[in-house]
Design an enzyme around this catalytic site. Structure first.
Site, PDB file in Angstrom:
ATOM      1  N   LYS A  33       0.815  -1.224   0.000  1.00 56.78           N
ATOM      2  CA  LYS A  33       0.000   0.000   0.000  1.00 56.78           C
ATOM      3  C   LYS A  33       0.842   1.264   0.000  1.00 56.78           C
ATOM      4  O   LYS A  33       0.358   2.326  -0.377  1.00 56.78           O
ATOM      5  CB  LYS A  33      -0.935   0.016   1.227  1.00 56.78           C
ATOM      6  CG  LYS A  33      -2.112  -0.935   1.114  1.00 56.78           C
ATOM      7  CD  LYS A  33      -3.245  -0.465   2.015  1.00 56.78           C
ATOM      8  CE  LYS A  33      -4.420  -1.416   1.976  1.00 56.78           C
ATOM      9  NZ  LYS A  33      -5.498  -0.989   2.887  1.00 56.78           N
ATOM     10  N   LYS A  70      -5.360  -9.774  -7.572  1.00 57.40           N
ATOM     11  CA  LYS A  70      -6.634  -9.950  -6.869  1.00 57.40           C
ATOM     12  C   LYS A  70      -7.572  -8.792  -7.190  1.00 57.40           C
ATOM     13  O   LYS A  70      -7.125  -7.662  -7.423  1.00 57.40           O
ATOM     14  CB  LYS A  70      -6.422 -10.081  -5.359  1.00 57.40           C
ATOM     15  CG  LYS A  70      -6.151  -8.780  -4.645  1.00 57.40           C
ATOM     16  CD  LYS A  70      -6.256  -8.902  -3.114  1.00 57.40           C
ATOM     17  CE  LYS A  70      -5.872  -7.545  -2.505  1.00 57.40           C
ATOM     18  NZ  LYS A  70      -5.883  -7.466  -1.073  1.00 57.40           N
ATOM     19  N   LYS A  92     -10.499  -2.755  -4.714  1.00 56.75           N
ATOM     20  CA  LYS A  92     -11.131  -1.474  -5.045  1.00 56.75           C
ATOM     21  C   LYS A  92     -10.144  -0.510  -5.687  1.00 56.75           C
ATOM     22  O   LYS A  92     -10.536   0.445  -6.329  1.00 56.75           O
ATOM     23  CB  LYS A  92     -11.763  -0.852  -3.805  1.00 56.75           C
ATOM     24  CG  LYS A  92     -10.786  -0.569  -2.695  1.00 56.75           C
ATOM     25  CD  LYS A  92     -11.485  -0.111  -1.435  1.00 56.75           C
ATOM     26  CE  LYS A  92     -10.561  -0.194  -0.242  1.00 56.75           C
ATOM     27  NZ  LYS A  92     -10.444  -1.518   0.347  1.00 56.75           N
TER      28      LYS A  92
END
Ligand code: TYM
Length: 331
Positions: A112, A195, A198
């Site tokens: 992230k 995967k 969002k």
């Protein structure tokens, strides 16, 4: 009944098909056999910047989608993390028994923080998995139903619980990750080796629970496949086709073998039509019901308040035990 806990972030206006198949459908089934706690993790959401009005809206939208998908707020405690102060309180305690190196090995922070680099990420994003451990351990759950991407956080949670128990005496249940092989990872339709998430690079890769049926059908029909034309399940050689087959099988309960056999001699067009129809007919009632629930935010807030009351009861008890064991003078 044994306890169970799981959670989801309210960081988008809709949950996606990965959340639904990897987690939410398990939650609905498991609430029958467990004393279940389902938490909307707003404290986790703010580890990356959130627009306040949007966060408030997304929290209610997430709750509405849980209920619409079949979480029964009478049976299970459905609540918002910031309504239960013990989450932040236990997270602090766990921060103090987590090694810096141990926290540094969590791969989610690396993923992230990649874009802005670690220096531009919040310390909250770094300690995110420790707050997640607190979420779990407060409820003494036997099982934590999640997708594959949460496995490392569950391992950390078990390590911290074991460490606390051995230093301070038996306090926490050691929870098991409950990950179903078939739905552990749903992949992006445009990039079927990544995967579904969002933060998808291309919005066409992501099927949202709140998407209109025509939008869902269009996304599935433009899913990336391959050029050999054969309908066969093989994740390595045929990731796009296998993802579609996996989605169909997860949604309908039909086995992969019987579904692929039924499509023998047909092309990818037929495969996509079958998958689109199955996904639309599963999600359409959920979207409609969620819209209805969102029409009455006061009622939603009432349900969340009653969930928080149930959650606070056990969370305060666990926290009080923890403080006691640590040697804090109790009021
Ligand atoms: P979150 O909000 O990213 O995702 C919620 C759940 O959906 C699963 N999931 C998937 N499953 C299969 N395929 C996918 N493509 C896919 N994408 C997401 C996730 O595995 C998860 O089960 N850290 C957690 C939230 C959390 C939590 C908790 C979970 C906070 N505290 C305590 C369990 C227990 C997260 O970010 O999930």
């Amino acid at each position: 009944k044994p306890n169970l806990l799981s959670g989801m972030q309210p960081s988008a206006s809709s949950l996606h098909l990965g959340n639904y198949l990897g987690a939410l459908t398990q939650w609905v089934k498991m609430q029958e056999d467990f004393n279940a706690y389902y938490v909307i993790v707003d404290l986790h959401a703010i580890t990356v910047p959130q627009e306040p009005a949007q966060l408030r809206e997304n929290t209610r939208r997430t709750a509405a989608q849980y209920i619409a998908a079949g979480i029964d707020p009478e049976k299970s405690a459905l609540f918002v993390q910031s309504h239960v102060p013990a989450h932040a309180q236990l997270a602090w305690v766990l921060n103090c028994i987590t090694g810096f190196g141990e926290a540094s090995r969590m791969t989610q922070f690396k993923d992230k923080s990649q874009k802005g680099g670690a220096d531009n990420s919040s310390v909250g994003l770094f300690t995110y998995p420790i707050l997640q451990a607190a979420d779990i351990l407060l409820y003494q759950p036997k099982a934590v139903p999640v997708g594959e991407d949460q496995r490392q956080h569950l391992e950390l949670t078990r390590d911290l619980a074991t460490r606390f128990n051995s230093r301070f005496g038996q306090t926490f249940e050691i929870p098991e990750a409950h990950i179903l092989r078939e739905t552990a990872k749903i992949y992006d339709l445009q990039e079927p080796t990544a995967k579904m998430s969002k933060s998808a690079a291309d919005p066409k890769g992501l099927v949202n629970l709140m998407d209109e049926p025509s939008v869902i059908a269009k996304k599935i029909k433009s899913a990336v496949t391959d050029t050999d034309g054969e309908i066969r399940f093989d994740r390595d050689a045929k990731p796009g086709v296998s993802n579609l087959i996996g989605i169909y099988s997860a949604i309908t309960g039909e086995s992969i073998d019987s579904f692929t056999a039924s499509l023998q001699g047909q092309g990818y067009g037929a495969l996509k039509t079958a998958v689109a129809d199955a996904v639309v007919s599963a999600l359409d009632p959920i979207r409609n019901r969620a819209q209805e629930l969102l029409g009455d935010p006061a009622e939603l807030d009432r349900l969340l308040a009653s969930g928080a009351a149930k959650a606070n009861e056990i969370a305060e008890r666990t926290l009080s035990d923890v403080y006691d064991r640590l040697g804090f003078v109790r009021p």
